[in-house]
Enzyme design. Structure first.
Site, PDB file in Angstrom:
ATOM      1  N   CYS A 250       0.826  -1.207   0.000  1.00 16.91           N
ATOM      2  CA  CYS A 250       0.000   0.000   0.000  1.00 16.91           C
ATOM      3  C   CYS A 250       0.863   1.261   0.000  1.00 16.91           C
ATOM      4  O   CYS A 250       1.475   1.558  -1.021  1.00 16.91           O
ATOM      5  CB  CYS A 250      -1.012  -0.039   1.143  1.00 16.91           C
ATOM      6  SG  CYS A 250      -2.497   0.896   0.717  1.00 16.91           S
ATOM      7  N   LEU A 251       0.968   2.001   1.129  1.00  9.66           N
ATOM      8  CA  LEU A 251       1.877   3.149   1.126  1.00  9.66           C
ATOM      9  C   LEU A 251       3.278   2.690   0.719  1.00  9.66           C
ATOM     10  O   LEU A 251       4.016   3.419   0.048  1.00  9.66           O
ATOM     11  CB  LEU A 251       1.922   3.806   2.514  1.00  9.66           C
ATOM     12  CG  LEU A 251       2.820   5.034   2.587  1.00  9.66           C
ATOM     13  CD1 LEU A 251       2.004   6.312   2.659  1.00  9.66           C
ATOM     14  CD2 LEU A 251       3.777   4.978   3.757  1.00  9.66           C
ATOM     15  N   HIS A 332      -4.054  -5.044   0.262  1.00  8.10           N
ATOM     16  CA  HIS A 332      -3.542  -5.599   1.524  1.00  8.10           C
ATOM     17  C   HIS A 332      -3.534  -7.123   1.486  1.00  8.10           C
ATOM     18  O   HIS A 332      -4.525  -7.756   1.853  1.00  8.10           O
ATOM     19  CB  HIS A 332      -4.378  -5.081   2.700  1.00  8.10           C
ATOM     20  CG  HIS A 332      -4.036  -3.677   3.045  1.00  8.10           C
ATOM     21  ND1 HIS A 332      -3.029  -3.348   3.924  1.00  8.10           N
ATOM     22  CD2 HIS A 332      -4.518  -2.504   2.581  1.00  8.10           C
ATOM     23  CE1 HIS A 332      -2.916  -2.034   4.005  1.00  8.10           C
ATOM     24  NE2 HIS A 332      -3.814  -1.501   3.197  1.00  8.10           N
ATOM     25  N   GLU A 334      -2.189  -9.190   3.405  1.00 11.85           N
ATOM     26  CA  GLU A 334      -2.295  -9.816   4.738  1.00 11.85           C
ATOM     27  C   GLU A 334      -3.755 -10.116   5.061  1.00 11.85           C
ATOM     28  O   GLU A 334      -4.030 -10.906   5.965  1.00 11.85           O
ATOM     29  CB  GLU A 334      -1.639  -8.942   5.805  1.00 11.85           C
ATOM     30  CG  GLU A 334      -2.415  -7.712   6.249  1.00 11.85           C
ATOM     31  CD  GLU A 334      -2.343  -6.552   5.265  1.00 11.85           C
ATOM     32  OE1 GLU A 334      -1.676  -6.679   4.228  1.00 11.85           O
ATOM     33  OE2 GLU A 334      -2.979  -5.518   5.538  1.00 11.85           O
TER      34      GLU A 334
HETATM   35  N1  LIG Z   1      -3.238   1.632   3.508  1.00 14.69           N
HETATM   36  C1  LIG Z   1      -2.273   2.455   3.116  1.00 14.69           C
HETATM   37  O1  LIG Z   1      -1.088   2.170   3.240  1.00 14.69           O
HETATM   38  C2  LIG Z   1      -2.697   3.782   2.549  1.00 14.69           C
HETATM   39  C3  LIG Z   1      -1.627   4.478   1.776  1.00 14.69           C
HETATM   40  C4  LIG Z   1      -1.868   5.958   1.594  1.00 14.69           C
HETATM   41  N2  LIG Z   1      -1.970   6.628   2.849  1.00 14.69           N
HETATM   42  C5  LIG Z   1      -3.117   6.192   0.778  1.00 14.69           C
HETATM   43  O2  LIG Z   1      -4.116   6.626   1.304  1.00 14.69           O
HETATM   44  O3  LIG Z   1      -3.112   5.916  -0.400  1.00 14.69           O
END
Ligand SMILES: NC(=O)CC[C@H](N)C(=O)O
Length: 368
Positions: A250-251, A332, A334
């Protein structure tokens, strides 16, 4: 109901653009943040404890939230992260939990209308006033004090570990340096379940910090806010790419892209839910995924290949480089909450560090 009791239940939600909606207070207080929605109909404990929701107000589009109670085993971190919570109907279990946590919550409002508005106008700033002192003016004051997501430049500090934490030091698997930008507990569990040694290090860890842990693999976690505010993590990717395998969720995917010549941008209202379809471009297989993000990779840069895309809007869901041993996912894997279709991501990651797992995991036990 006495007058005092009626006042205790008063709540207002002020939304960017000027509208103030009346609601029922379920946990008192004031809150402000970016108003987003999730379509997940289950997994409310996981969502509410997901650090990626820091500085946001979370609206559940599913109407009844809390129908199977609140259990710590399902938490993804030690506290609730959204600044405020909005639902059509919250059970007493959830309302009591949010009250204890000091996170304002409201229900008995038209969340369908709210969600339609976010879909049309994009994620919006929002202010909440709930409980005895709530007035429309207080909600508006909160709204006016809202800070844009990308201006929360120190958001990493709010969610990261203060110092290194080592898990499973005697494990047989690779040593993973997990850069904690706000990691969900089940990412750590998924690695531990495969017998990795995991050094969780702060979001602003330096090369010297990483050298001290001597990892076999660098892993950038999920996290809240704008990925461009995670410069230290990007610097680590830049430093170690080509010499250590690198993974991200994700991030983490967004930071890796930014570090390797790509770019990220804010989406209109993001992907938040548990049924986002993702196509793997190499196998043509589609999996259902859990997602929570408001930014996306705009350009992957020359060094990374887009290997997975979102079936709904074609945004990049997986980036890889076979030459550089890089593998990232926007969703995600996980899978807390599920679906569990993509758990083998963790096997693929550990394989990059030369470790064969048994594969076939059906869900990660929690550490929290
Ligand atoms: N779940 C996350 O890692 C979100 C990543 C980032 N903050 C976004 O909103 O895209």
């Amino acid at each position: 109901m006495t007058d005092a009791a009626a006042d205790d239940r008063t709540a207002y939600v002020a939304i960017e653009g000027g509208r103030v909606v009346e609601a029922r207070s379920r946990a008192p207080g004031r809150a402000r943040g970016e108003l987003v929605f999730t379509t997940a109909y289950t997994g409310y404990e996981e969502s509410l404890t997901d650090p990626s929701y820091e500085e946001q107000i979370l609206t559940f589009s599913y109407p009844l939230i809390g129908n199977y109670g609140v259990r710590e085993e399902r938490f993804e971190s030690e506290r609730v992260h959204p600044r405020g919570v909005v639902a059509r109907e919250l059970t007493d279990d959830v309302a009591d939990w949010l009250t204890e946590e000091g996170v304002p919550a409201v229900d008995h409002l038209d969340t369908r209308d709210l969600v339609t508005g976010i879909r049309e106008e994009g994620a919006m700033e929002c202010g909440i006033a709930a409980g005895p002192d709530a007035t429309p003016e207080v909600a508006r004051e909160e709204l006016e004090r809202c800070v844009a997501m990308s201006d929360h430049t120190d958001i990493g500090e709010q969610v990261s570990v203060p110092g290194r934490e080592t898990h499973n030091p005697d494990g047989d698997g690779p040593r993973v340096g997990l850069i904690d930008c706000g990691a969900k507990g089940s990412i750590v569990s998924s690695l531990l379940e495969r017998d990795a040694v995991v050094d969780v290090v702060p979001y602003d860890a330096t090369v010297a910090d990483i050298e001290r842990t001597d990892p076999d693999l660098l892993f950038i976690s999920n996290g809240p806010g704008d990925p461009e505010n995670f410069e230290a993590a990007a610097a680590l990717v830049d430093e170690y790419v080509g010499s250590l395998p690198i993974a991200g969720i994700c991030l983490g995917q967004q930071v890796v892209a930014n570090a390797l010549g790509g770019s990220t941008e804010k989406m209109e209202f993001g992907h938040r839910g548990v049924n986002q379809p993702v196509r793997d471009l190499r196998t043509n297989r589609v999996v259902m995924t859990t997602q929570n993000h408001g930014y996306t990779v705009a350009e992957p840069g020359d060094r990374l290949e887009v290997t997975q895309v979102n079936v709904n809007d074609d945004t990049p869901e997986g980036l890889e480089s076979d030459d550089l041993d890089v593998i990232t996912r926007q969703y995600h894997p996980e899978a807390n909450p599920g679906p569990n279709d993509s758990l083998d991501f963790f096997d693929d990651v550990l394989e990059l560090a030369g470790y064969e797992t048994e594969r076939g995991a059906t869900g990660a036990p929690k550490t929290t």
